[in-house]
Design a protein around this motif. Structure first.
Motif, mmCIF file in Angstrom:
data_model
loop_
_atom_site.group_PDB
_atom_site.id
_atom_site.type_symbol
_atom_site.label_atom_id
_atom_site.label_comp_id
_atom_site.label_asym_id
_atom_site.label_seq_id
_atom_site.Cartn_x
_atom_site.Cartn_y
_atom_site.Cartn_z
ATOM 1 N N ASP A 220 0.821 -1.212 0.000
ATOM 2 C CA ASP A 220 0.000 0.000 0.000
ATOM 3 C C ASP A 220 0.853 1.260 0.000
ATOM 4 N N GLU A 221 1.974 1.228 0.736
ATOM 5 C CA GLU A 221 2.780 2.452 0.851
ATOM 6 C C GLU A 221 3.425 2.841 -0.474
ATOM 7 N N TRP A 222 3.600 1.889 -1.379
ATOM 8 C CA TRP A 222 4.123 2.213 -2.701
ATOM 9 C C TRP A 222 3.056 2.794 -3.611
ATOM 10 N N LEU A 223 1.810 2.573 -3.266
ATOM 11 C CA LEU A 223 0.692 3.024 -4.097
ATOM 12 C C LEU A 223 0.062 4.312 -3.602
ATOM 13 N N ALA A 224 0.452 4.742 -2.418
ATOM 14 C CA ALA A 224 -0.246 5.864 -1.779
ATOM 15 C C ALA A 224 -0.140 7.153 -2.571
ATOM 16 N N ASN A 225 0.989 7.361 -3.259
ATOM 17 C CA ASN A 225 1.193 8.625 -3.972
ATOM 18 C C ASN A 225 0.980 8.507 -5.473
ATOM 19 N N GLU A 226 0.415 7.384 -5.927
ATOM 20 C CA GLU A 226 0.083 7.260 -7.343
ATOM 21 C C GLU A 226 -0.990 8.285 -7.701
ATOM 22 N N SER A 227 -0.983 8.696 -8.952
ATOM 23 C CA SER A 227 -1.880 9.779 -9.357
ATOM 24 C C SER A 227 -3.122 9.289 -10.097
ATOM 25 N N PHE A 228 -3.266 7.958 -10.248
ATOM 26 C CA PHE A 228 -4.412 7.466 -10.997
ATOM 27 C C PHE A 228 -5.717 7.700 -10.236
ATOM 28 N N MET A 229 -5.749 7.205 -9.010
ATOM 29 C CA MET A 229 -6.969 7.219 -8.208
ATOM 30 C C MET A 229 -6.663 7.746 -6.811
ATOM 31 N N GLU A 230 -7.679 7.791 -5.963
ATOM 32 C CA GLU A 230 -7.504 8.379 -4.640
ATOM 33 C C GLU A 230 -6.906 7.411 -3.633
ATOM 34 N N THR A 231 -7.232 6.120 -3.718
ATOM 35 C CA THR A 231 -6.791 5.176 -2.699
ATOM 36 C C THR A 231 -5.775 4.189 -3.264
ATOM 37 N N ALA A 232 -5.032 3.558 -2.351
ATOM 38 C CA ALA A 232 -4.047 2.561 -2.772
ATOM 39 C C ALA A 232 -4.716 1.411 -3.510
ATOM 40 N N GLU A 233 -5.849 0.954 -3.007
ATOM 41 C CA GLU A 233 -6.527 -0.183 -3.652
ATOM 42 C C GLU A 233 -7.038 0.190 -5.032
ATOM 43 N N GLU A 234 -7.537 1.390 -5.198
ATOM 44 C CA GLU A 234 -7.979 1.818 -6.528
ATOM 45 C C GLU A 234 -6.799 1.888 -7.493
ATOM 46 N N ASN A 235 -5.665 2.382 -6.999
ATOM 47 C CA ASN A 235 -4.467 2.424 -7.837
ATOM 48 C C ASN A 235 -3.990 1.020 -8.187
ATOM 49 N N ARG A 236 -4.094 0.104 -7.233
ATOM 50 C CA ARG A 236 -3.711 -1.289 -7.490
ATOM 51 C C ARG A 236 -4.560 -1.876 -8.617
ATOM 52 N N GLN A 237 -5.828 -1.545 -8.620
ATOM 53 C CA GLN A 237 -6.720 -2.088 -9.645
ATOM 54 C C GLN A 237 -6.437 -1.504 -11.025
ATOM 55 N N VAL A 238 -5.836 -0.318 -11.085
ATOM 56 C CA VAL A 238 -5.425 0.220 -12.381
ATOM 57 C C VAL A 238 -4.392 -0.709 -13.014
ATOM 58 N N TYR A 239 -3.434 -1.171 -12.213
ATOM 59 C CA TYR A 239 -2.431 -2.105 -12.741
ATOM 60 C C TYR A 239 -3.087 -3.403 -13.206
ATOM 61 N N ALA A 240 -4.022 -3.913 -12.424
ATOM 62 C CA ALA A 240 -4.701 -5.154 -12.803
ATOM 63 C C ALA A 240 -5.472 -4.972 -14.098
ATOM 64 N N GLN A 241 -6.192 -3.875 -14.211
ATOM 65 C CA GLN A 241 -6.990 -3.647 -15.423
ATOM 66 C C GLN A 241 -6.103 -3.408 -16.641
ATOM 67 N N PHE A 242 -5.003 -2.674 -16.436
ATOM 68 C CA PHE A 242 -4.069 -2.444 -17.536
ATOM 69 C C PHE A 242 -3.550 -3.768 -18.082
ATOM 70 N N LEU A 243 -3.101 -4.638 -17.203
ATOM 71 C CA LEU A 243 -2.530 -5.916 -17.619
ATOM 72 C C LEU A 243 -3.583 -6.836 -18.218
ATOM 73 N N ASN A 244 -4.742 -6.915 -17.592
ATOM 74 C CA ASN A 244 -5.793 -7.792 -18.116
ATOM 75 C C ASN A 244 -6.273 -7.334 -19.487
ATOM 76 N N THR A 245 -6.327 -6.035 -19.699
ATOM 77 C CA THR A 245 -6.731 -5.525 -21.013
ATOM 78 C C THR A 245 -5.677 -5.865 -22.063
ATOM 79 N N ARG A 246 -4.406 -5.724 -21.715
ATOM 80 C CA ARG A 246 -3.353 -6.076 -22.671
ATOM 81 C C ARG A 246 -3.369 -7.569 -23.001
ATOM 82 N N ILE A 247 -3.603 -8.379 -22.013
ATOM 83 C CA ILE A 247 -3.677 -9.822 -22.263
ATOM 84 C C ILE A 247 -4.859 -10.145 -23.167
#
Length: 265
Positions: A220-247
């Motif tokens: 979570d602490e690595w995701l806290a300052n990401e600029s995609f979304m407001e929360t760490a979990e929302e930012n984590r899901q950006v990575y999941a969606q990015f990868l799943n879409t590419r696959i």
């Protein structure tokens, strides 16, 4: 260095051994409290935690696909560490990196992959090219192969330049469906003649559940300052969606790679 899907181990850094000055981020060989040596990637280096996220996610995807990657660990750097370091540049880096960093098991005695000397078969070359297309790794070229030969086997290292969408500030959803033009510079592209076969095999392995498990490893602490979304979990899901879409749309980057390969031969 198993292919287990479990959460990476955690270690504490107890000794700074020597800097590795090949890159701009000043990684270093360190000793941890488990008595092993690791190549430490610092959160306080130029690209910050984004490089650590890329290293973790791309490395665990590679491991899932059966490719050889040094064991990845979470490495804790306490505030007292490095106070006696005489080099001011290194001391500043250590101070900026207090907390959770990333380590990769140091492959003692490994030699740098040389495309003129070391041969890679078509299947393995295609697997590595496919991986780098998926994670948009721009840094596996003839200039910097980021591969090692260790015990006569090929190991993949240094994935911090992958997932570069998180640096660009551009629309990540749009980027997730783009082909990967930099693949034309890949060191193994010429040998990658089995991309269609590898595409079918790897898509079957990288299920959404497995991708979700891998991104769940991101602290979570690595995701806290990401600029995609407001929360760490929302930012984590950006990575999941990015990868799943590419696959799901891998035909875009596979065709790009095949066209780039044909231009070489």
């Amino acid at each position: 260095m198993s292919n287990s899907s479990s959460l990476p181990r955690s270690v504490e850094v107890i000794r700074y051994v020597t800097p590795l000055r090949e890159g701009g981020s000043l990684p270093a060989i360190v000793e941890a409290d488990d008595d092993f040596l690791y190549v430490l990637k610092f959160r306080g280096a130029g690209q910050g935690v984004k490089a650590l996220i890329a290293e973790l996610v791309a490395g665990e995807i590679a491991r899932t696909l059966g490719l050889r990657v040094p064991e990845i660990v979470f490495a804790q750097l306490n505030e007292a560490f490095g106070r006696s370091e005489p080099d001011e540049e290194i001391q500043d880096l250590l101070r900026a990196s207090e907390g959770l960093n990333l380590g990769l098991h140091y492959l003692t005695g490994a030699i740098t992959f040389d495309p003129l000397v070391n041969k890679v078969d078509a299947k393995l070359a295609s697997q590595i090219v496919w991986l780098d297309c998926l994670v948009t790794n721009v840094d596996r070229t003839t200039r910097n192969t980021n591969m090692l030969i260790w015990h006569k086997e090929l190991w993949l290292i240094d994935h911090g330049a992958a997932l570069y969408f998180h640096h660009s500030g551009q629309n990540w959803e749009e980027q997730s469906q783009r082909p990967f033009a930099p693949i034309k510079n890949h060191v193994l592209l010429r040998q990658a003649t089995e991309l269609t076969t590898v595409d079918a095999e790897f898509k079957a392995i990288l299920s959404p559940d497995r991708i979700q498990e891998i991104v769940s490893f991101i602290p979570d602490e690595w995701l806290a300052n990401e600029s995609f979304m407001e929360t760490a979990e929302e930012n984590r899901q950006v990575y999941a969606q990015f990868l799943n879409t590419r696959i799901a749309h891998s035909e875009f980057f596979v065709e790009e790679a095949q066209h780039a390969r044909k231009a070489l031969i």
